[in-house]
Design an enzyme around this catalytic site. Structure first.
Site, mmCIF file in Angstrom:
data_model
loop_
_atom_site.group_PDB
_atom_site.id
_atom_site.type_symbol
_atom_site.label_atom_id
_atom_site.label_comp_id
_atom_site.label_asym_id
_atom_site.label_seq_id
_atom_site.Cartn_x
_atom_site.Cartn_y
_atom_site.Cartn_z
ATOM 1 N N LEU A 205 0.864 -1.178 0.000
ATOM 2 C CA LEU A 205 0.000 0.000 0.000
ATOM 3 C C LEU A 205 0.898 1.225 0.000
ATOM 4 O O LEU A 205 1.980 1.207 0.600
ATOM 5 C CB LEU A 205 -0.914 0.038 1.236
ATOM 6 C CG LEU A 205 -2.109 -0.929 1.293
ATOM 7 C CD1 LEU A 205 -2.864 -0.742 2.606
ATOM 8 C CD2 LEU A 205 -3.045 -0.734 0.122
ATOM 9 N N ASP A 206 0.457 2.300 -0.664
ATOM 10 C CA ASP A 206 1.227 3.533 -0.649
ATOM 11 C C ASP A 206 1.375 4.049 0.780
ATOM 12 O O ASP A 206 0.530 3.784 1.640
ATOM 13 C CB ASP A 206 0.562 4.599 -1.515
ATOM 14 C CG ASP A 206 0.629 4.260 -2.996
ATOM 15 O OD1 ASP A 206 1.393 3.348 -3.349
ATOM 16 O OD2 ASP A 206 -0.093 4.901 -3.777
ATOM 17 N N ARG A 207 2.412 4.821 1.001
ATOM 18 C CA ARG A 207 2.689 5.338 2.334
ATOM 19 C C ARG A 207 1.502 6.119 2.904
ATOM 20 O O ARG A 207 1.141 5.961 4.071
ATOM 21 C CB ARG A 207 3.932 6.229 2.287
ATOM 22 C CG ARG A 207 4.275 6.886 3.611
ATOM 23 C CD ARG A 207 5.604 7.609 3.538
ATOM 24 N NE ARG A 207 6.016 8.124 4.837
ATOM 25 C CZ ARG A 207 7.261 8.485 5.128
ATOM 26 N NH1 ARG A 207 8.198 8.388 4.222
ATOM 27 N NH2 ARG A 207 7.570 8.939 6.332
ATOM 28 N N CYS A 209 -1.601 5.962 1.875
ATOM 29 C CA CYS A 209 -2.860 5.218 1.756
ATOM 30 C C CYS A 209 -3.104 4.451 3.056
ATOM 31 O O CYS A 209 -2.166 3.974 3.699
ATOM 32 C CB CYS A 209 -2.802 4.255 0.576
ATOM 33 S SG CYS A 209 -4.299 3.272 0.333
ATOM 34 N N ARG A 332 -4.600 5.979 -8.282
ATOM 35 C CA ARG A 332 -4.345 7.419 -8.309
ATOM 36 C C ARG A 332 -4.220 7.937 -9.736
ATOM 37 O O ARG A 332 -4.768 8.992 -10.081
ATOM 38 C CB ARG A 332 -3.087 7.726 -7.507
ATOM 39 C CG ARG A 332 -3.207 7.371 -6.025
ATOM 40 C CD ARG A 332 -1.866 7.342 -5.322
ATOM 41 N NE ARG A 332 -1.196 8.632 -5.367
ATOM 42 C CZ ARG A 332 0.025 8.842 -4.864
ATOM 43 N NH1 ARG A 332 0.671 7.846 -4.263
ATOM 44 N NH2 ARG A 332 0.573 10.027 -4.943
#
Length: 449
Positions: A205-207, A209, A332
């Site tokens: 997961l993105d930082r 997110c 995104r």
């Protein structure tokens, strides 16, 4: 000068002696070689090796190398270390019955595997990694409060997996200038039930997110979970999966909640747009962008389902996003470049829209002092960042996941109910939901008031 007859005879004798010694050496080396071949091989001692899952029977088995299978089963081991193990010939295979049991054979990186073959790695690979992780975390000296906070993130736990509600702002993996990461915090805080091995990552997961993060509790469960996530991508792009052949396409379902600027033209749809990484700022950074398949740029096909679930009078829209593939920054980029509605707080792919809406003003130093005195461990703050503030945070949350009960599947293999490690037919599904972080809940309440 001419050599005398005596000297010539002496040289001849020396040559004959050397020839006899050489012949004896060759014969003895042949005998030694034959004796090695016929000598029984060492028996398999499980305590000295790390056994990977058996290779499944797939249509494209002939094109699947041992190197590729090790990388697939061990995503946590650096590729350089895997190549070194093959180069030093420390990788073995263990053939299934009816072949003789406990017989190890060396395998090369390009060698193909047969159905049921199990690759064996030196057992020192895994403990070394665990020891390094614990040593890295000991330098941070986690407090009881920090350990309790990490454990409070767990929303599901069984014998095979842990599911966490990842807070925004916490990176999943370590790197340059990253002091705290979820993988190392989990290794130091989530060793429940006398497990000697820390939880292993199976996806990312993105930082910034938040939401559901799945981790495997053992090497076997992590391998199976990793295969499930990868199969979701390969099946969506119409590629035959080398891992799970006859798996249902709906075995893994993920839903994200996102607040976007503007509103898509259609209330629902399917986005199919390839993604590629491009270098910007004179090589100082990179970003993901939409590319045409006909271009020479290396791209990855990405598919996302979306649905509008709510709109507000002030121009914001709540979307439910379901990624059918797992590409970096997929949601995104699809929202910003395909739908034309960037996610709130995504200043990388929606900076122009944020400027237009006045959502990118810098926070003053005075407002920084207004922050709560009681900040969460590791410097996290999940209350600030709603659309009511001047600089909102990323509004992207992994809210729901449906996946097979991996623990039940592994128990079926151990009990003999199932003969295949990857047989997930008849296994019940787990449906897990993660609540929104406080700042996104504030934005939800504001737009729905």
């Amino acid at each position: 000068m001419m050599m005398t007859a005596a000297k010539q005879q002496g040289v001849g004798v020396q040559f004959q002696c050397l020839r006899l010694l050489l012949l004896r050496g060759i014969r003895s080396s042949r005998y030694f070689s034959d004796s090695v071949v016929t000598k029984p091989k060492l028996e398999f001692d499980e305590s000295k090796w790390l056994t990977l899952p058996p290779f499944p029977s797939t249509p494209d088995s002939c094109s699947f190398s041992a190197l590729k299978w090790v990388m697939r089963c061990c995503p946590h081991i650096p590729k350089t270390l895997i190549h070194k193990l093959f180069r030093l010939r420390q990788v073995r295979t263990l053939s299934p019955p009816p072949h003789p049991n406990s017989i190890l054979k060396r395998v090369g990186a390009k060698d193909t595997l047969n159905s049921g073959d199990r690759i064996i790695l030196p057992h020192s690979v895994q403990p070394a990694r665990i020891k390094e992780q614990h040593r890295s975390r000991s330098r941070h000296d986690l407090t009881d409060e920090e350990i309790e906070f990490v454990r409070s993130l767990v929303i599901h736990k069984d014998a095979a997996l842990l599911v966490l509600n990842k807070p925004p702002g916490l990176p999943v993996q370590g790197g340059i200038h990253i002091k705290h990461s979820l993988d190392l915090l989990a290794a130091a805080s989530l060793l429940f039930d006398h497990y000697s091995q820390p939880p292993l990552l199976v996806h990312r997961l993105d930082r910034d997110c938040s939401g559901i993060m799945v981790m495997g509790r053992t090497q076997t469960s992590a391998t199976l979970l990793h295969s499930i996530f990868r199969h979701k991508t390969t099946s969506a792009t119409s590629a035959a999966s080398p891992i799970i052949g006859a798996i249902d396409e709906t075995i893994l379902r993920r839903k994200y909640l996102a607040l976007v600027i503007g509103c898509p033209r259609r209330p629902r749809g399917l986005i199919t747009a390839s993604l590629a990484k491009v270098v910007v700022d004179n090589g100082k950074s990179d970003r993901i962008t939409i590319v045409d398949k006909s271009t020479s740029v290396s791209s990855q096909h990405a598919i996302t389902e979306y649905q509008v679930i709510g709109s507000s009078s002030n121009g914001y829209t709540w979307l439910e996003l379901s990624p059918l593939t797992g590409r970096k920054h997929q949601l995104r980029v699809h929202c910003a470049e395909v739908l034309g509605t960037p996610i709130v707080g995504d200043y990388k792919y929606g900076r122009h829209a944020h400027k237009k809406w006045g959502l990118i003003e810098e926070v003053s130093s005075e407002e920084e002092l207004v922050k709560e005195e009681t900040v969460l461990p590791f410097g996290l703050d999940m209350k600030r960042g709603s659309i009511c503030e001047k600089r909102p945070r990323l509004h992207l949350h992994s809210k729901q996941i449906v996946l097979p009960n991996v623990s039940e599947a592994l128990q079926n293999v151990e009990s003999g109910t199932s003969s295949s490690f990857y047989d997930l037919s008849g296994v019940e599904s787990l449906e897990l939901v993660a609540p929104l972080p406080p700042y996104m809940q504030t934005s939800w309440d504001f737009t729905n008031s």
